[in-house]
Write an enzyme that holds these catalytic residues in place. Sequence first.
Site, PDB file in Angstrom:
ATOM      1  CG  ASP A  14      -7.690  64.291   9.816  1.00  0.00           C
ATOM      2  OD1 ASP A  14      -6.926  63.562  10.504  1.00  0.00           O
ATOM      3  OD2 ASP A  14      -8.339  65.315  10.442  1.00  0.00           O
ATOM      4  CD  GLU A  15      -2.422  66.125   5.735  1.00  0.00           C
ATOM      5  OE1 GLU A  15      -2.320  65.037   6.497  1.00  0.00           O
ATOM      6  OE2 GLU A  15      -2.019  67.161   5.948  1.00  0.00           O
ATOM      7  CE  LYS A  17      -0.881  62.565   9.160  1.00  0.00           C
ATOM      8  NZ  LYS A  17      -2.005  63.206   8.784  1.00  0.00           N
ATOM      9  N   GLY A  18      -2.049  57.556   7.047  1.00  0.00           N
ATOM     10  CA  GLY A  18      -2.282  56.074   7.472  1.00  0.00           C
ATOM     11  C   GLY A  18      -2.418  55.265   6.163  1.00  0.00           C
ATOM     12  CG  ASN A  39      -2.020  64.264  18.685  1.00  0.00           C
ATOM     13  OD1 ASN A  39      -1.558  63.242  18.443  1.00  0.00           O
ATOM     14  ND2 ASN A  39      -1.397  65.761  18.621  1.00  0.00           N
ATOM     15  CB  ALA A  40      -2.052  60.528  15.147  1.00  0.00           C
ATOM     16  N   GLY A  41      -5.055  60.070  14.185  1.00  0.00           N
ATOM     17  CA  GLY A  41      -5.980  59.103  13.844  1.00  0.00           C
ATOM     18  C   GLY A  41      -5.842  58.594  12.423  1.00  0.00           C
ATOM     19  CG  HIS A  42      -2.261  58.064  11.023  1.00  0.00           C
ATOM     20  ND1 HIS A  42      -0.962  58.029  10.823  1.00  0.00           N
ATOM     21  CD2 HIS A  42      -2.665  59.245  11.386  1.00  0.00           C
ATOM     22  CE1 HIS A  42      -0.615  59.310  11.249  1.00  0.00           C
ATOM     23  NE2 HIS A  42      -1.454  60.013  11.513  1.00  0.00           N
ATOM     24  CD  GLN A 231      -0.478  65.213  15.190  1.00  0.00           C
ATOM     25  OE1 GLN A 231       0.750  65.199  15.456  1.00  0.00           O
ATOM     26  NE2 GLN A 231      -1.100  64.439  15.468  1.00  0.00           N
ATOM     27  NE  ARG A 310     -12.486  67.495  17.550  1.00  0.00           N
ATOM     28  CZ  ARG A 310     -11.404  68.273  17.635  1.00  0.00           C
ATOM     29  NH1 ARG A 310     -11.674  69.375  18.158  1.00  0.00           N
ATOM     30  NH2 ARG A 310     -10.431  67.806  17.485  1.00  0.00           N
ATOM     31  CB  SER A 419      -4.923  57.783  -2.825  1.00  0.00           C
ATOM     32  OG  SER A 419      -6.111  57.370  -2.112  1.00  0.00           O
TER      33      SER A 419
HETATM   34  P1  GDP Z   1      -4.488  60.593   8.344  1.00  0.00           P
HETATM   35  O1  GDP Z   1      -4.621  61.023   9.829  1.00  0.00           O
HETATM   36  O2  GDP Z   1      -3.744  61.430   7.260  1.00  0.00           O
HETATM   37  O3  GDP Z   1      -3.935  59.091   8.356  1.00  0.00           O
HETATM   38  O4  GDP Z   1      -5.900  60.738   7.562  1.00  0.00           O
HETATM   39  P2  GDP Z   1      -7.391  60.149   8.291  1.00  0.00           P
HETATM   40  O5  GDP Z   1      -7.428  58.365   8.327  1.00  0.00           O
HETATM   41  O6  GDP Z   1      -7.542  60.702   9.611  1.00  0.00           O
HETATM   42  O7  GDP Z   1      -8.360  60.689   7.168  1.00  0.00           O
HETATM   43  C1  GDP Z   1      -8.444  60.174   5.906  1.00  0.00           C
HETATM   44  C2  GDP Z   1      -9.855  59.733   5.552  1.00  0.00           C
HETATM   45  O8  GDP Z   1      -9.789  59.813   4.218  1.00  0.00           O
HETATM   46  C3  GDP Z   1      -9.835  58.056   6.019  1.00  0.00           C
HETATM   47  O9  GDP Z   1     -11.347  57.916   6.270  1.00  0.00           O
HETATM   48  C4  GDP Z   1      -9.366  57.383   4.811  1.00  0.00           C
HETATM   49  O10 GDP Z   1     -10.198  55.922   4.877  1.00  0.00           O
HETATM   50  C5  GDP Z   1      -9.923  58.228   3.801  1.00  0.00           C
HETATM   51  N1  GDP Z   1      -9.057  58.348   2.435  1.00  0.00           N
HETATM   52  C6  GDP Z   1      -7.673  58.040   2.359  1.00  0.00           C
HETATM   53  N2  GDP Z   1      -7.546  58.108   0.977  1.00  0.00           N
HETATM   54  C7  GDP Z   1      -8.636  58.247   0.406  1.00  0.00           C
HETATM   55  C8  GDP Z   1      -9.037  58.464  -1.064  1.00  0.00           C
HETATM   56  O11 GDP Z   1      -8.039  58.637  -1.857  1.00  0.00           O
HETATM   57  N3  GDP Z   1     -10.442  58.592  -1.486  1.00  0.00           N
HETATM   58  C9  GDP Z   1     -11.410  58.652  -0.561  1.00  0.00           C
HETATM   59  N4  GDP Z   1     -12.663  58.804  -0.818  1.00  0.00           N
HETATM   60  N5  GDP Z   1     -10.896  58.411   0.879  1.00  0.00           N
HETATM   61  C10 GDP Z   1      -9.614  58.260   1.267  1.00  0.00           C
HETATM   62  P1  IMO Z   2      -3.695  63.062  12.112  1.00  0.00           P
HETATM   63  O1  IMO Z   2      -2.273  62.655  12.437  1.00  0.00           O
HETATM   64  C1  IMO Z   2      -6.236  66.700  12.216  1.00  0.00           C
HETATM   65  C2  IMO Z   2      -5.656  69.447  15.753  1.00  0.00           C
HETATM   66  C3  IMO Z   2      -6.742  69.469  16.733  1.00  0.00           C
HETATM   67  C4  IMO Z   2      -6.464  70.782  17.278  1.00  0.00           C
HETATM   68  C5  IMO Z   2      -4.978  70.948  17.331  1.00  0.00           C
HETATM   69  C6  IMO Z   2      -4.538  70.743  18.674  1.00  0.00           C
HETATM   70  O2  IMO Z   2      -4.934  62.092  12.373  1.00  0.00           O
HETATM   71  O3  IMO Z   2      -3.630  63.922  10.838  1.00  0.00           O
HETATM   72  P2  IMO Z   2      -3.872  68.494  20.234  1.00  0.00           P
HETATM   73  O4  IMO Z   2      -4.925  67.093  20.530  1.00  0.00           O
HETATM   74  O5  IMO Z   2      -2.687  68.059  19.426  1.00  0.00           O
HETATM   75  O6  IMO Z   2      -3.668  69.232  21.102  1.00  0.00           O
HETATM   76  O7  IMO Z   2      -4.745  69.212  18.948  1.00  0.00           O
HETATM   77  O8  IMO Z   2      -4.717  69.923  16.476  1.00  0.00           O
HETATM   78  N1  IMO Z   2      -5.078  67.928  15.446  1.00  0.00           N
HETATM   79  C7  IMO Z   2      -5.374  67.192  14.176  1.00  0.00           C
HETATM   80  N2  IMO Z   2      -6.137  67.549  13.399  1.00  0.00           N
HETATM   81  N3  IMO Z   2      -5.397  65.408  12.347  1.00  0.00           N
HETATM   82  C8  IMO Z   2      -4.704  65.196  13.294  1.00  0.00           C
HETATM   83  O9  IMO Z   2      -3.872  64.153  13.514  1.00  0.00           O
HETATM   84  C9  IMO Z   2      -4.605  65.973  14.511  1.00  0.00           C
HETATM   85  N4  IMO Z   2      -4.036  65.802  15.787  1.00  0.00           N
HETATM   86  C10 IMO Z   2      -4.296  67.044  16.314  1.00  0.00           C
HETATM   87  O10 IMO Z   2      -7.911  69.034  16.122  1.00  0.00           O
HETATM   88  O11 IMO Z   2      -7.041  71.741  16.279  1.00  0.00           O
HETATM   89 MG    MG Z   3      -6.295  61.597  10.858  1.00  0.00          MG
END
Ligand code: GDP
Ligand code: IMO
Ligand code: MG
Length: 430
Positions: A14-15, A17-18, A39-42, A231, A310, A419
Site C-alpha cells: 500500500d505504498e 504503487k498503483g 490480495n492487491a488493491g492498487h 504487496q 480494514r 508524490s
Molecule cells: P498500492 O497498493 O501500493 O497501490 O497502494 P493503495 O492504493 O493500497 O494505497 C495507497 C493509498 O494512498 C491510496 O488511497 C492512494 O490514493 C493514496 N495515495 C497515493 N499517493 C498519495 C500521496 O502522495 N498522498 C496522499 N495523501 N495519498 C496518496
Molecule cells: P498491495 O498490492 C497490504 C497482507 C495481508 C496479510 C498478508 C497475507 O495493495 O500493496 P494474503 O491475502 O496474501 O494471504 O495476506 O499480507 N497483504 C497486503 N497488505 N497490501 C497488499 O497488497 C497486501 N496483500 C496482502 O493483509 O497480512
Molecule cells: Mg494496496
Amino acid sequence: MSKVDVLLGLQWGDEGKGKVVDVLTPQYDVIARFQGGPNAGHTLEFEGIKHVLHIIPSGIFHKQKINVIGNGVLIEPRIFMQEVDALKEKGIEPTHNLYISKKAHLILPSHRMLDAANEQAKGNAKIGSTLKGIGPAYTDKIARTGIRVGDITQFDFREHYELLKVQHLQMAHTLNFDITSFRIDGMSLDEYEALWMQSLETLKQFKFINSEYFINRCLDEGKKVLAEGAQGSMLDIDFGSYPFVTSSSTITAGVCSGLGVAPSRIGRVMGITKAYCTRVGAGPFPTELFDETGAKLCQIGHEYGATTGRSRRCGWIDIPALRYACMLNGVTDLFVTKPDVMNDFEEVKMCTHYMIDGQPTDEIPFEFNSVEITPVLESFPGWKQELSKATKYDELPAQLLHYLYTIEKITGVNIMAVSISPDRKDVLFK
Ligand code: GDP
Ligand code: IMO
Ligand code: MG
C-alpha cells in the site's frame, strides 16, 4: 535491446504503487504484473475518478499501452470479471490491450474456502490474510496440482477442477471447518462456484499468451517494459516477517520468475516508500504507533485497506526495514509518497536503528516476530504547511527536503520523485 524496469513496494504494501505506475505508464509500452493476485488493491485517481485495481495492471487507463498479467500472478475469474465490468462502466474497454499469460494459475472458490479454514485453524496466530485464496492457490502451484489459465480451454478442465475441489473439501474437513456455513460474498460455495464458472467466459474474451516470449520479444524490439509489483518487500515469502507474509516473491527476483526474464534484462528498480509506514494484518511492526499520532496518520492518510477495508496500522518510517528492502531489490531510485499526510505535524520521526537486548542494530533479526525491538527514533521538525503550492521538487519546504535528504543519505539511494496527493497530477520529479 531494452530492459525491464521494475516498480515495487519497499514496506508492507500500500505504498502507492498503483498511482505511481499510472504516472509512469506514458514512458512505457508495456505494463506487466509479475506476482500476487486479488490480495492487491492498487488505487488510481485522476479527473475526479477513483479506481481500485486488484489483478489488472495499473497501466490499463492508457488505451494505447499493452498490459500483461504474467505467469507469476494468480487470477480469480469472478474478481477479474468484476474488475473488467467496473472498468467498462468507466468507459474503459480492456479486452484489446490486456493480455494474460496461459501459465498464470487460477484461484478456485475452494482455494478461498481453504484460506478461511487455514486462518480459522491458526486461532490466535492468524496472519490476517485478505482471504482471496492466495496461500492455497500458490500451494497448489508449488505442489504441481494447480490449474492454469491455459487449462480452461482443455477438454479435461472440468475433471481436473473437480479432483482438486474434492481434495480441498477433504482438507477443510480435516481442519474441522464448517463448509456448509462458509460464504463468499454472501453465497454458499456451490452458489459462488456457478458464478465463478460463468466468469470463465469473460476471461476467455482476452488474449491468452506465452507472456515470457511476448515480453522478451518486446525487449528485443527495443520496447519499454515496466514490471508492477504487488504487496511489499516486507511481505515477501522468503524475506518478509515469515509466517506473517504473503505467498509470493514480491522482490525484484520475482520479476525474473514471474515474467520469464533473465536477471541481466532487469533495468532500473524503482522502490516506493511512504514517508511513514503502514501495515495491514498481523505480524511485527517495530515503529507502530498506538497513540493519537498513529490514529492521526490513519485518519489523514485514509489508511483503510483498498481490498478489505480494514484499518491499517500506522507508524514512523522504519529505516532498517527500508535499507533491507533496498538491498534485496537492488533499488536504483526511490519514490516517496504521502508526506502531505504529515503537513500539520509539529515533528516527524524516523527510526534509524533498533535496540535489541540492549544492543543497537540496523539488521532485521531472524527472531523478528518474537524478540522485543525498541525503535531508536530521530526527530525532525515538521514543515507545518500545505505541499500543494510546490510545483517543483526544490520548492518543497526546507524541513521536508531535509527529511528526504536524510532518507537518501541513510539508504544510499537517490529519490527520483515525491508524490504529494492521491491524484495522478501531483508528483514532483527531482
Ligand atoms: P498500492 O497498493 O501500493 O497501490 O497502494 P493503495 O492504493 O493500497 O494505497 C495507497 C493509498 O494512498 C491510496 O488511497 C492512494 O490514493 C493514496 N495515495 C497515493 N499517493 C498519495 C500521496 O502522495 N498522498 C496522499 N495523501 N495519498 C496518496
Ligand atoms: P498491495 O498490492 C497490504 C497482507 C495481508 C496479510 C498478508 C497475507 O495493495 O500493496 P494474503 O491475502 O496474501 O494471504 O495476506 O499480507 N497483504 C497486503 N497488505 N497490501 C497488499 O497488497 C497486501 N496483500 C496482502 O493483509 O497480512
Ligand atoms: Mg494496496
